[in-house]
Structures are given as C-alpha cells and as structure tokens.
Design an enzyme around this catalytic site. Structure first.
Site, mmCIF file in Angstrom:
data_model
loop_
_atom_site.group_PDB
_atom_site.id
_atom_site.type_symbol
_atom_site.label_atom_id
_atom_site.label_comp_id
_atom_site.label_asym_id
_atom_site.label_seq_id
_atom_site.Cartn_x
_atom_site.Cartn_y
_atom_site.Cartn_z
ATOM 1 N N TYR A 164 0.823 -1.200 0.000
ATOM 2 C CA TYR A 164 0.000 0.000 0.000
ATOM 3 C C TYR A 164 0.868 1.265 0.000
ATOM 4 C CZ TYR A 164 -3.572 -3.407 1.250
ATOM 5 O OH TYR A 164 -4.412 -4.493 1.239
ATOM 6 N N GLY A 205 -11.040 -7.922 6.272
ATOM 7 C CA GLY A 205 -10.774 -7.307 4.966
ATOM 8 C C GLY A 205 -9.762 -8.085 4.139
ATOM 9 N N HIS A 253 -2.293 -11.573 2.721
ATOM 10 C CA HIS A 253 -1.103 -10.900 2.195
ATOM 11 C C HIS A 253 0.170 -11.651 2.582
ATOM 12 C CE1 HIS A 253 -2.807 -7.417 0.365
ATOM 13 N NE2 HIS A 253 -3.326 -6.920 1.463
ATOM 14 N N ARG A 289 -11.097 -14.116 1.718
ATOM 15 C CA ARG A 289 -11.970 -14.359 0.560
ATOM 16 C C ARG A 289 -12.159 -15.855 0.365
ATOM 17 N NH1 ARG A 289 -13.450 -10.804 -3.686
ATOM 18 N NH2 ARG A 289 -12.702 -8.689 -3.370
ATOM 19 N N TYR A 304 -17.307 -4.703 -0.283
ATOM 20 C CA TYR A 304 -17.041 -3.703 -1.314
ATOM 21 C C TYR A 304 -18.293 -3.547 -2.167
ATOM 22 C CZ TYR A 304 -12.476 -5.315 0.197
ATOM 23 O OH TYR A 304 -11.416 -5.696 0.973
HETATM 24 N N1 SAH Z 1 -9.261 -4.009 7.669
HETATM 25 C C1 SAH Z 1 -9.229 -2.889 6.761
HETATM 26 C C2 SAH Z 1 -7.963 -2.885 5.874
HETATM 27 C C3 SAH Z 1 -7.830 -4.061 4.938
HETATM 28 S S1 SAH Z 1 -6.487 -3.860 3.777
HETATM 29 C C4 SAH Z 1 -10.469 -2.848 5.916
HETATM 30 O O1 SAH Z 1 -11.128 -3.894 5.761
HETATM 31 O O2 SAH Z 1 -10.795 -1.796 5.386
HETATM 32 C C5 SAH Z 1 -5.271 -4.943 4.471
HETATM 33 C C6 SAH Z 1 -4.396 -4.263 5.501
HETATM 34 O O3 SAH Z 1 -3.525 -5.241 6.073
HETATM 35 C C7 SAH Z 1 -3.504 -3.173 4.895
HETATM 36 O O4 SAH Z 1 -3.768 -1.944 5.511
HETATM 37 C C8 SAH Z 1 -2.099 -3.688 5.147
HETATM 38 O O5 SAH Z 1 -1.148 -2.669 5.410
HETATM 39 C C9 SAH Z 1 -2.282 -4.593 6.346
HETATM 40 N N2 SAH Z 1 -1.196 -5.571 6.480
HETATM 41 C C10 SAH Z 1 -0.772 -6.458 5.537
HETATM 42 N N3 SAH Z 1 0.277 -7.161 6.000
HETATM 43 C C11 SAH Z 1 0.541 -6.698 7.264
HETATM 44 C C12 SAH Z 1 1.507 -7.036 8.254
HETATM 45 N N4 SAH Z 1 2.447 -7.969 8.027
HETATM 46 N N5 SAH Z 1 1.463 -6.377 9.438
HETATM 47 C C13 SAH Z 1 0.512 -5.418 9.677
HETATM 48 N N6 SAH Z 1 -0.416 -5.046 8.757
HETATM 49 C C14 SAH Z 1 -0.412 -5.684 7.569
#
Ligand code: SAH
Length: 288
Positions: A21, A139, A144, A177, A195
């Site tokens: 991001y 979310g 990730h 998902r 979304y």
């Molecule tokens: N929960 C929120 C954001 C989802 S986006 C919503 O639903 O709107 C996914 C988020 O996970 C991002 O902001 C990203 O920075 C965070 N993220 C991904 N890997 C991460 C990690 N290793 N440590 C902390 N945050 C992480």
C-alpha cells in the site's frame, strides 16, 4: 564474487513485510472501493458488535486497521480500540480520522500504532497488559502473507502472535476471501458485502502458478470516479496480491495454533448453511 544471496530469512522473502500500500493509491481510494461505508459497517455492526457485546468485550485490538473503517465503527459503538497496521499510507487516514473526531467520546482514547504482525508482541508489548478481549483481522488482510517455506511457518507465527495478544477466553475474528471459489472458478466478484462501490468497474484476476500449483492471486482494481467511466483522469488502477489458502487448510492451521478441535465459521457473516457460495469466510476462534 558470488552475488547470490543464499541466506533466506522471512524478513527478506515474505511479501507480507513489503508494504503493497506504500504508493498510497489504494489508501487514497480505499473509502471509494469500500463504497457506502455505512452499508458495509451495518453488516459488521449487526454481526461483530452483537458478538462483542454477547461476550462482554471492552478492549479490542484491530490488527489490520488500514484506514480505520472497522475501528471507527467499533469506537462509535463504545468499544476501546487499539488499532495497528504496517502501512503508514493507510494509517495516515486513520490518524486523520482520529484528529477530525477528537472531541467525540472514545476518539481521544483511540490508540493507533504502526506495527507488523511478524513483530506484533514486541511492537505493542506495552499495550497488551492482561490481553485483549478480542482481536479482529478483517478485509482479507491475512492473505497478504506468503508461505515462503511451504510449511506455513510464517502464517503460524503470525497467528500465534495474534493469540498472544488475547486474554484467556478472548477470541480472534479473522476473515479471508473464498479462495476455493476463486481458484476453481478463476474470478473474484467485484461487489460483495465488503465492497459495494459502483466506482469499482472491474477486478482482473491473475493466478500465477509454479509447477501447476497456484502460488498467488493478483487483483488489478479498476476504478472510475465518474459515472460513465469517460474522463481518463478519473480512472485509477492499483494492484494487490494475495497468497490463497483453501478453507480446510486455513481451518486446520487456526485450530492447531489455538489448540482447539472446533471453531465457528461464517459465510458473509451468516451461518455457513444459510449462504450458498459466500464471497468471504469469517472465522471465530477462542483462546483457551
Ligand atoms: N481491515 C481494513 C484494511 C484491509 S487492507 C479494511 O477492511 O478496510 C489490508 C491491511 O492489512 C492493509 O492496511 C495492510 O497494510 C495490512 N497488512 C498487511 N500485511 C501486514 C503485516 N504484516 N502487518 C501489519 N499489517 C499488515
């Protein structure tokens, strides 16, 4: 001289550490992608708030707060929030949200901190105390994290870190998902309970494989901020990549880390038997 780096450490290899991001494009567009925030949080509100109240929760840790959507919804409902995220571009919006509403109840106590799940207990050690009543990771955030070594050690380490932030009897609420459907069907729906924006025109899905095994799911989001999608300067595109895990695989991993034989799984916030082909799975698991 040998220029190949042979030492493999999670820090070097894990995509989860790289902040996808960081360019700020997704962060800027996040509220647009989500669509009607009230509509989104209404689903959360009915389910999450109901659950938190039923379990008598007060202190909540949002480990993937992003721009702060879920955390703000919970503060409005009277919960105490500690919200963390690894992306300062996403956090910037959460900090702004706190500042704008600093005079409202709960917002001046809202703790927001940059932290990474790999080092979570160190990053927020001083805030854990006797443990949080609940940890939320919503979310599709957890996906990730790459399974660098093929033995889920990084995912497990992170789930353990989440568990260590909980008080005994506290619970983790974590979603992903429906990767089974994406892997089998090849596409991700652009609209769902999370979304609902009409600005998201398309999500193109790529599934790179190694030796026939899908290793990653790449979503290219195409947004348009004008109705007819005609004004080029109003079109935005960004990419997010995920490491897909099938439901049964994730289920086993959660149960192993939490030393539980069972836990509850919901589809789009409803009992699994009430939804056909959910877009999201949400897991509820307690710390012993
Ligand atoms: N929960 C929120 C954001 C989802 S986006 C919503 O639903 O709107 C996914 C988020 O996970 C991002 O902001 C990203 O920075 C965070 N993220 C991904 N890997 C991460 C990690 N290793 N440590 C902390 N945050 C992480």
């Amino acid at each position: 001289m040998d220029s190949v780096i042979r030492t493999r450490t999670p820090e070097v290899l894990s995509e989860g550490v790289r902040d996808q991001y960081a360019d700020g494009i997704a962060a800027e567009a996040w509220d647009t992608i989500v669509g009607d925030i009230k509509q989104r949080t209404q689903v959360y509100k009915d389910f999450v708030v109901g659950l938190l109240r039923e379990k008598g929760c007060k202190r909540i840790l949002d480990v993937a707060c992003g721009t702060g959507i879920d955390s703000i919804m919970l503060i409005e409902e009277g919960f105490q929030l500690v919200s963390v995220d690894a992306s300062d571009k996403m956090l910037k919006h959460a900090f702004n949200g706190r500042w704008d509403r600093r005079k409202e109840p709960g917002f001046d106590d809202w703790v927001i901190k940059e932290a990474n799940w790999f080092t979570l207990t160190k990053d927020i050690g001083h805030l854990i105390g006797d443990g949080f009543d609940a940890v939320i990771c919503l979310g599709n955030s957890f996906a990730h994290i790459n399974d660098t070594y093929g033995d889920q050690r990084e995912q497990k380490q992170i789930l353990k870190n989440f568990e260590m932030c909980l008080k005994p009897g506290g619970f983790l609420l974590i979603d992903h998902r429906n990767f089974d459907a994406i892997l089998d069907g090849g596409v991700a729906p652009a609209r769902c309970i999370y979304y609902n924006s009409s600005c998201v025109k398309d999500i193109k899905t790529f599934i790179p494989s190694v030796s026939g095994v899908p290793r990653m799911i790449i979503f290219d989001y195409f947004l348009s901020l004008d109705e007819n999608n005609e004004d080029l300067k109003n079109r935005h595109k960004f990419r997010l990549s995920y490491y897909p895990h099938r439901l049964n695989f994730f289920k086993d991993m959660l149960r192993e880390i939490f030393s539980q034989k069972t836990h509850k799984i919901f589809g789009d916030f409803k009992p699994l038997n009430e939804v056909k082909d959910p877009v999201f799975f949400i897991h509820y698991i307690e710390k012993k």
